[in-house]
Every structure is written in structure tokens, then in C-alpha cells.
Scaffold this motif. Structure first.
Motif, mmCIF file in Angstrom:
data_model
loop_
_atom_site.group_PDB
_atom_site.id
_atom_site.type_symbol
_atom_site.label_atom_id
_atom_site.label_comp_id
_atom_site.label_asym_id
_atom_site.label_seq_id
_atom_site.Cartn_x
_atom_site.Cartn_y
_atom_site.Cartn_z
ATOM 1 N N THR A 147 -3.870 4.872 4.258
ATOM 2 C CA THR A 147 -3.437 4.221 3.026
ATOM 3 C C THR A 147 -4.197 4.796 1.831
ATOM 4 O O THR A 147 -5.408 4.996 1.874
ATOM 5 N N LEU A 151 0.833 -1.190 0.000
ATOM 6 C CA LEU A 151 0.000 0.000 0.000
ATOM 7 C C LEU A 151 0.873 1.246 0.000
ATOM 8 O O LEU A 151 2.005 1.226 0.488
ATOM 9 N N GLY A 207 -5.802 1.286 -0.943
ATOM 10 C CA GLY A 207 -5.972 1.242 0.497
ATOM 11 C C GLY A 207 -7.357 1.662 0.934
ATOM 12 O O GLY A 207 -8.278 1.834 0.129
ATOM 13 N N GLN A 211 -6.270 5.593 -1.172
ATOM 14 C CA GLN A 211 -7.466 4.906 -1.633
ATOM 15 C C GLN A 211 -7.580 4.823 -3.147
ATOM 16 O O GLN A 211 -8.100 3.850 -3.689
ATOM 17 N N PHE A 242 1.131 -1.583 -6.500
ATOM 18 C CA PHE A 242 0.410 -1.326 -5.251
ATOM 19 C C PHE A 242 -1.021 -1.832 -5.329
ATOM 20 O O PHE A 242 -1.568 -2.048 -6.416
#
Length: 249
Positions: free
Chosen positions: A112, A96, A127, A114, A124
Motif C-alpha cells: 500500500t 488505500l 498505507g 506510503q 485515500f
């Protein structure tokens, strides 16, 4: 109203060199404390640079010993610091884009990212954001870069009671005009102080624009770094009024 001094820490990250970047963060923290800063926000992935394909090897858990020097300094200076770092919330979980909140009380929180930028899904996973953070009368909402490109993100922060919207970003020269206009618009639309902490030099192949900035809740520019390089962009509130300052570091 509670007095509050917060700042964007515009820094230049060395690609993948977490130890060197921590030393630079510590220096920025000391400089911020000398200015009376209580909340300090660094750019997206500030501890590694914006290096998606190094992220899997560099990712840490929020409680990692890597953060100890920063956590100890935050506690010593009575300074809450938001730093950018790839994180895993479990040993084999996805990576993340994290904004780690190192509290003046020794605590560690995690926000984290989004909303991933196009291409970031190769390195990644998206989040879940994070909680609104309280500081006296203020409620501080965090964002990481592309989060703010979705108008629903600052709107939900405002609906949750946020009075400050603090974004750690990587904004290039080419994207600066549009991105800064968005953030300025959110400040005016939602009546929030909006802070943008950008990289002060190249990162991940991007020519970052610097020019970290803070806008007041009426949409007016309070303070902005003049260009690239290391700097603190500071907002001080006393008796309900904000004043801005830029300090080269």
C-alpha cells in the motif's frame, strides 16, 4: 545466479471500467508470458485508471472475487503480476492505493502506497508499504508513484537487501524528466535494477508520458518505451548480465 525476466507493463486504462481493464491486463499477461517474463508490474491504479473520486466505490479487499480471472491466469502462466487497485483492508477502513501481488503460486500479497501526492488525501489514506519479495537470488521492493519522491523509500529498500526496485506510477509529460532522473539516480546510488511502469495514455485528467523504463544498477538505461501506447519493457538476466527489450502489444 538465478535467471530472471521481469517487465513493466505500460497500459492505457479505461476510467472506472474494471472489467474492461482486467481483459486488457489478461492480454498483456499472455503477451508477457510469450516473452518468458516471470515478473510483470503494471502502473499505479492500473485496474481503475487514476480516478481518485471513483476509488471509494471501486475499492476491493485483496481477496476479492474481482481478481479471480487475473489470479487464475497468473497461476496458469506461472507469472507473478503486480496490479494497481484501490483497496480496503477491512470493510469500513479507509481506501488505500494498492499494488496487489498476484503470485504464480496462487497467493495474493498487498503493498500500500506510503506517501500520498498532494491532494490524494481527499480520497485515500496513507498505507504501510509491504515486504521485500524474494525471487531466487533477487529481492524485489515495490513502490507506488510518490513513494519514490522520498529518497528514504528506496534507501530503506536497499538497506533491507533489495536488488530490484519496481515502481508502478502515473508520471505526466511535465514531470517525466525530473521523475526519471530520480529513479535513474537511485539505481546508481543503491546498485539496484530500477523499473518504472507508467500509464500509456491519459488518466485522471493527466497527460501521461508513457516511456516506461528500466535502469541497471550502474544507472544506465537498459530499455524504455519510445512514447505512449501499450508496451512491455523487459529486462532479462542471464549469468549476471542484464539485457533489455521493448515489445509493442
Amino acid at each position: 545466479m538465478t535467471a530472471l525476466t521481469l517487465a513493466a507493463a505500460q497500459t492505457i486504462s479505461i476510467p472506472g471500467d474494471v472489467a474492461a481493464n482486467i481483459q486488457r491486463h489478461l492480454a498483456m499477461m499472455r503477451a508477457a508470458a510469450e516473452q518468458g517474463v516471470q515478473w510483470l508490474v503494471f502502473p499505479e491504479l492500473s485496474l481503475t485508471g487514476y480516478e481518485p473520486f471513483l476509488a471509494a466505490d471501486l475499492a476491493i479487499t485483496p481477496e476479492s472475487a474481482v481478481l479471480v480471472p487475473l489470479r487464475e491466469m497468473a497461476r496458469e502462466l506461472r507469472l507473478t503480476v503486480v496490479v494497481g487497485m484501490p483497496v480496503r483492508l477491512a470493510p469500513h477502513a479507509g481506501v488505500l492505493i494498492g499494488a496487489l501481488v498476484l503470485g504464480a503460486d496462487g497467493s495474493v500479497g498487498v503493498y500500500t502506497k506510503q506517501h500520498l501526492h498532494s491532494g490524494e488525501e481527499l480520497a485515500f489514506v496513507a498505507g504501510q508499504g509491504g515486504e521485500i519479495l524474494a525471487w531466487g537470488d533477487e529481492r524485489i521492493a515495490l513502490a507506488v508513484c510518490a513513494d519514490f519522491s522520498h529518497a528514504s523509500h528506496p534507501r530503506r529498500a536497499a538497506e533491507a537487501g533489495a536488488t530490484v526496485y519496481a515502481a508502478g506510477v502515473l508520471v505526466s509529460e511535465g514531470g517525466y524528466a525530473a521523475d526519471s532522473a530520480l529513479l535513474q539516480g537511485y539505481a546508481a546510488e543503491h546498485g539496484m535494477l530500477v523499473l518504472m511502469a507508467n500509464h500509456g495514455g491519459p488518466s485522471g485528467g493527466w497527460a501521461c508520458a508513457g516511456r516506461s523504463a528500466i535502469w541497471t544498477g550502474d544507472g544506465n538505461l537498459l530499455a524504455a518505451a519510445p512514447g505512449v501506447g501499450d508496451a512491455l519493457v523487459i529486462a532479462r538476466r542471464e549469468d549476471g548480465l542484464w539485457a533489455g527489450q521493448v515489445v509493442a502489444v
